[in-house]
Design an enzyme around this catalytic site. Structure first.
Site, mmCIF file in Angstrom:
data_model
loop_
_atom_site.group_PDB
_atom_site.id
_atom_site.type_symbol
_atom_site.label_atom_id
_atom_site.label_comp_id
_atom_site.label_asym_id
_atom_site.label_seq_id
_atom_site.Cartn_x
_atom_site.Cartn_y
_atom_site.Cartn_z
ATOM 1 N N ASP A 1 12.568 4.565 9.521
ATOM 2 C CA ASP A 1 12.931 5.907 9.760
ATOM 3 C C ASP A 1 14.652 6.099 9.292
ATOM 4 O OD1 ASP A 1 10.926 7.228 11.177
ATOM 5 O OD2 ASP A 1 11.552 5.516 12.608
ATOM 6 N N MET B 1 14.189 11.062 6.622
ATOM 7 C CA MET B 1 14.568 12.144 7.296
ATOM 8 C C MET B 1 15.932 12.626 6.703
ATOM 9 S SD MET B 1 12.990 11.168 10.731
ATOM 10 C CE MET B 1 12.858 9.453 10.086
ATOM 11 N N MET C 1 3.582 14.566 12.154
ATOM 12 C CA MET C 1 4.530 13.947 13.196
ATOM 13 C C MET C 1 3.829 14.527 14.769
ATOM 14 S SD MET C 1 7.077 12.594 11.933
ATOM 15 C CE MET C 1 8.019 12.418 13.230
ATOM 16 N N GLY D 1 13.524 12.989 14.389
ATOM 17 C CA GLY D 1 14.859 12.919 14.728
ATOM 18 C C GLY D 1 15.254 11.818 15.718
ATOM 19 N N ASP E 1 2.965 9.796 13.659
ATOM 20 C CA ASP E 1 4.218 9.237 13.919
ATOM 21 C C ASP E 1 4.847 10.036 15.060
ATOM 22 O OD1 ASP E 1 6.738 8.105 13.938
ATOM 23 O OD2 ASP E 1 7.327 8.881 12.063
#
Ligand code: DX5
Ligand code: ZN
Length: 224
Positions: free
Chosen positions: A37, A70, A141, A146, A179
């Protein structure tokens, strides 16, 4: 027979002091891929690691890498990453205007490109005639991108199912990965709804279990 669901540990929950040791442990436990990530404290309000760390890990592991960007400049990260043929690279459509061009560049580099569907991303931003032909995978997601350890958003199962049942996705045999918030309690439902890869962070790296135990528990729960 249905293909087995792949369990993919999310490396933002690994021990950063002993990253090499964790990678070795994951290999020994029998995982086949690692999820990375990359966050920039800009697209999302959190900062993890960048290309240097992922590239260093890439040198010492034979596992497949699944990199989830991200960041606000996924094109920049794409140029900095030194991934291997067959690795996957996904980014959020909100982060880049010309998704098709970047997806094509990623595929042109021998990688498997894909887009990410946040819980509030309109499905058409990921699943459309123009976009599906350039994606090998879609990452749905279960939480807002985050942070690890967030509460699972149940409504995302319906979105996963809707993506899985979309004729465009079925036709092109796009692999669906899921995820965020994955545990043995929802792994079966997610697999049943169409996920072929389940990414797990906080459950997988909970040190009250060994990696092997986490892997087997998720695999068993995902068997549908
Ligand atoms: C969240 C990340 C996930 C996260 C998963 O933004 O994309 O990969 O690490 O962690 P858990 O499984 O704890 O939700
Ligand atoms: Zn992720």
């Amino acid at each position: 027979m249905k293909p087995e669901v792949t369990i993919v540990p999310s490396m933002m929950c690994a021990d950063f002091v002993h990253l090499g040791r964790d990678i070795q442990g994951l290999e020994q436990a029998g995982v086949s891929a690692l999820h990375w990530d990359v966050m920039d404290a800009n697209f999302v309000p959190n900062l993890t690691f960048g290309a240097d760390i992922v590239n260093a890990a890439r040198q010492v592991s034979s596992l497949r890498f699944d990199v989830h960007l991200m960041v606000n400049h996924p094109d920049l990260l794409f140029r900095q990453l030194r991934l291997r043929q067959g690795d996957s690279l996904t980014f959020h459509p909100e982060a880049y205007e010309d998704a098709v061009t970047l997806l094509r560049r990623i595929r042109g580099a021998g990688l498997r490109p894909g887009l990410v569907l946040n819980p509030n991303t309109p499905m058409e931003a990921v699943v459309s005639d123009a976009l599906v032909r350039d994606q090998d995978m879609i990452l749905v997601m279960g939480v807002y991108a985050g942070f690890a350890g967030q509460e699972f958003i149940h409504e995302t199962v319906d979105r996963l199912r809707a993506v899985a049942e979309s004729p465009l996705v079925l036709e092109r045999r796009i692999v669906l990965a899921f995820d965020g918030g994955v545990t043995p309690a929802n792994a079966g439902t997610l697999a049943h709804a169409g996920a072929r890869c389940l990414v797990s962070g906080s459950y997988f790296f909970d040190r009250s279990r060994t990696f092997t135990q986490s892997l087997l528990a998720l695999r068993k729960a995902a068997r549908v």
